[in-house]
Design a protein around this motif. Structure first.
Motif, PDB file in Angstrom:
ATOM      1  N   ARG A  17      10.583   8.806  -3.082  1.00  0.00           N
ATOM      2  CA  ARG A  17       9.363   7.977  -2.958  1.00  0.00           C
ATOM      3  C   ARG A  17       9.115   7.585  -1.504  1.00  0.00           C
ATOM      4  NH1 ARG A  17       9.433   9.163  -7.892  1.00  0.00           N
ATOM      5  NH2 ARG A  17       8.537   7.844  -9.550  1.00  0.00           N
ATOM      6  N   SER A  18       9.547   8.460  -0.605  1.00  0.00           N
ATOM      7  CA  SER A  18       9.411   8.136   0.822  1.00  0.00           C
ATOM      8  C   SER A  18       9.536   9.405   1.647  1.00  0.00           C
ATOM      9  CB  SER A  18      10.487   7.143   1.251  1.00  0.00           C
ATOM     10  OG  SER A  18      10.582   7.050   2.661  1.00  0.00           O
ATOM     11  N   PHE A  19       8.557   9.632   2.546  1.00  0.00           N
ATOM     12  CA  PHE A  19       8.667  10.743   3.476  1.00  0.00           C
ATOM     13  C   PHE A  19       9.775  10.494   4.491  1.00  0.00           C
ATOM     14  CE2 PHE A  19       4.536  11.920   1.817  1.00  0.00           C
ATOM     15  CZ  PHE A  19       4.538  13.291   1.901  1.00  0.00           C
ATOM     16  N   GLN A  30       9.135  13.975   9.893  1.00  0.00           N
ATOM     17  CA  GLN A  30       8.172  13.537   8.864  1.00  0.00           C
ATOM     18  C   GLN A  30       6.895  14.358   8.920  1.00  0.00           C
ATOM     19  OE1 GLN A  30       7.581   9.251   8.270  1.00  0.00           O
ATOM     20  NE2 GLN A  30       9.381   8.873   9.561  1.00  0.00           N
ATOM     21  N   SER A  34       5.339  16.423   5.850  1.00  0.00           N
ATOM     22  CA  SER A  34       3.983  16.205   5.356  1.00  0.00           C
ATOM     23  C   SER A  34       3.189  17.505   5.336  1.00  0.00           C
ATOM     24  CB  SER A  34       3.261  15.174   6.242  1.00  0.00           C
ATOM     25  OG  SER A  34       3.897  13.913   6.155  1.00  0.00           O
ATOM     26  N   LEU A  49       1.200  14.331  -4.918  1.00  0.00           N
ATOM     27  CA  LEU A  49       1.663  13.001  -4.498  1.00  0.00           C
ATOM     28  C   LEU A  49       0.490  12.096  -4.188  1.00  0.00           C
ATOM     29  CD1 LEU A  49       4.528  14.055  -2.028  1.00  0.00           C
ATOM     30  CD2 LEU A  49       4.813  13.137  -4.341  1.00  0.00           C
ATOM     31  N   THR A  50       0.675  10.842  -4.519  1.00  0.00           N
ATOM     32  CA  THR A  50      -0.277   9.802  -4.128  1.00  0.00           C
ATOM     33  C   THR A  50       0.342   9.051  -2.967  1.00  0.00           C
ATOM     34  OG1 THR A  50      -1.130   9.581  -6.381  1.00  0.00           O
ATOM     35  CG2 THR A  50      -1.505   7.750  -4.854  1.00  0.00           C
ATOM     36  N   ARG A  51      -0.371   9.009  -1.853  1.00  0.00           N
ATOM     37  CA  ARG A  51       0.161   8.392  -0.645  1.00  0.00           C
ATOM     38  C   ARG A  51      -0.623   7.128  -0.349  1.00  0.00           C
ATOM     39  NH1 ARG A  51      -0.709  13.699  -0.314  1.00  0.00           N
ATOM     40  NH2 ARG A  51       0.882  15.154   0.468  1.00  0.00           N
ATOM     41  N   THR A  52       0.112   6.076  -0.013  1.00  0.00           N
ATOM     42  CA  THR A  52      -0.518   4.858   0.516  1.00  0.00           C
ATOM     43  C   THR A  52       0.228   4.515   1.797  1.00  0.00           C
ATOM     44  OG1 THR A  52       0.973   3.283  -0.577  1.00  0.00           O
ATOM     45  CG2 THR A  52      -0.919   4.076  -1.852  1.00  0.00           C
ATOM     46  N   THR A  53      -0.228   3.475   2.463  1.00  0.00           N
ATOM     47  CA  THR A  53       0.447   3.083   3.711  1.00  0.00           C
ATOM     48  C   THR A  53       1.840   2.553   3.446  1.00  0.00           C
ATOM     49  OG1 THR A  53      -0.574   0.893   3.521  1.00  0.00           O
ATOM     50  CG2 THR A  53      -1.717   2.539   4.880  1.00  0.00           C
ATOM     51  N   SER A  55       3.742   3.342   0.264  1.00  0.00           N
ATOM     52  CA  SER A  55       4.571   4.059  -0.698  1.00  0.00           C
ATOM     53  C   SER A  55       4.048   5.474  -0.949  1.00  0.00           C
ATOM     54  CB  SER A  55       4.633   3.308  -2.024  1.00  0.00           C
ATOM     55  OG  SER A  55       3.349   3.279  -2.632  1.00  0.00           O
ATOM     56  N   VAL A  56       4.924   6.237  -1.585  1.00  0.00           N
ATOM     57  CA  VAL A  56       4.589   7.590  -2.018  1.00  0.00           C
ATOM     58  C   VAL A  56       5.049   7.712  -3.454  1.00  0.00           C
ATOM     59  CG1 VAL A  56       5.013  10.054  -1.710  1.00  0.00           C
ATOM     60  CG2 VAL A  56       4.855   8.562   0.292  1.00  0.00           C
TER      61      VAL A  56
END
Length: 295
Positions: A17-19, A30, A34, A49-53, A55-56
């Motif tokens: 859950r993290s790049f 990273q 990506s 994947l759903t990415r936010t500032t 979380s992933v």
């Protein structure tokens, strides 16, 4: 076909859950991570994947792919680890065909230490006086004198040259004269050898100053193995033609006497041979190194 490295990379990111954490575990940047995920999504035409500032997380289809791939990748990793462990701890059965002399006096003495060091290796050592076809009979290797090995085989020497000697007991020579020439053996009670490779009684071979002589001896006994010939000679029944290393202790102890020593020849030593197209296993390589003759 899909790039399975990219799929494994996706599984790592989805699990972490993290790049940032995934990149650290994979040993890549990273940005490279990506780019790999974006390329995979474009190739599949799916958003994984759903990415936010902060979380992933995997999308619904990403979760399905994660559940599909994760156990299979774990299974592959486990199997690879097992194969690596097998290389580090060699195992398996090795089938070898050999004559009695090399089997008893060369291979068997080397097996005690070898099998103790590699407990997962099994050896099937089959004594056979014929020249077996090791390919059709599914042997891993054979052991024969160097001159008997086909040219298309890989051969590794496992013994020095072998000297054949003629021996008899003091009891025998108390009633028989000592032969001075190989032809005089025709007047002695000789313990003959019958071998399938020669199609009958084996002639005793001698050489001196470049002169070769084959003598077809006769006697009351004919055997096809070494132990019986040796015992008969020790019992005083007759003369035996036998490898010197087998009788050296009996000669030193005075139980046997050698004759015609200046006529007794050396013959090519034993070699372990195997097909040149055969892929050798770690277990076979270890046995080969254990038996290899070190001059």
């Amino acid at each position: 076909m899909e790039n399975y490295n990219d799929l494994a990379t996706f599984v790592m990111v989805a699990k972490e859950r993290s790049f940032t954490r995934a990149a650290a575990k994979l040993g890549v940047s990273q940005s490279a991570l990506s780019q790999t995920i974006r390329g995979l999504e474009e190739k599949l035409g799916l958003r994984l994947l759903t990415r936010t500032t902060r979380s992933v997380s995997p999308t619904e289809v990403g979760e399905q792919i994660l559940n599909l791939l994760s156990p299979r990748l774990a299974e592959i990793e486990t199997e690879i680890a097992r194969l690596k462990a097998q290389k580090e701890r060699p195992a398996g059965t090795l089938r070898i065909t050999a004559g009695e002399h090399p089997a008893v006096y060369i291979v068997q003495p080397a097996l005690s230490a070898f099998l103790a060091e590699y407990p997962d290796i099994r050896i099937e050592l089959m004594v056979d006086y014929g020249l077996s076809d090791i390919v059709s009979e599914r042997y891993d290797a054979g052991i024969r004198l160097g001159e008997q090995i086909a040219k298309d085989m890989i051969a590794v020497r496992i013994s020095p040259d072998i000297r054949m000697v003629v021996v008899g007991s003091p009891d025998y020579f108390s009633t028989h004269s000592v032969p001075q020439h190989p032809q005089e053996l025709t007047h002695h009670n000789c313990i003959s050898i019958r071998l399938p490779t020669y199609g009958g009684i084996f002639p005793w071979e001698f050489e001196k100053e470049g002169r070769e002589i084959k003598v077809r001896v006769d006697g009351q006994l004919v055997f096809n193995n070494i132990a019986l010939r040796l015992n008969a000679a020790l019992c005083g029944i007759g003369l035996a033609y036998i490898p010197e290393d087998i009788v050296s202790e009996h000669i030193a102890a005075g139980r046997l006497i050698t004759v015609l020593q200046d006529w007794c020849p050396f013959i090519s030593g034993y070699h372990l041979y195997y097909p040149n197209r055969q892929h050798t296993s770690p277990a076979f390589t270890l046995l080969l190194n254990a038996l290899r003759y070190k001059q």
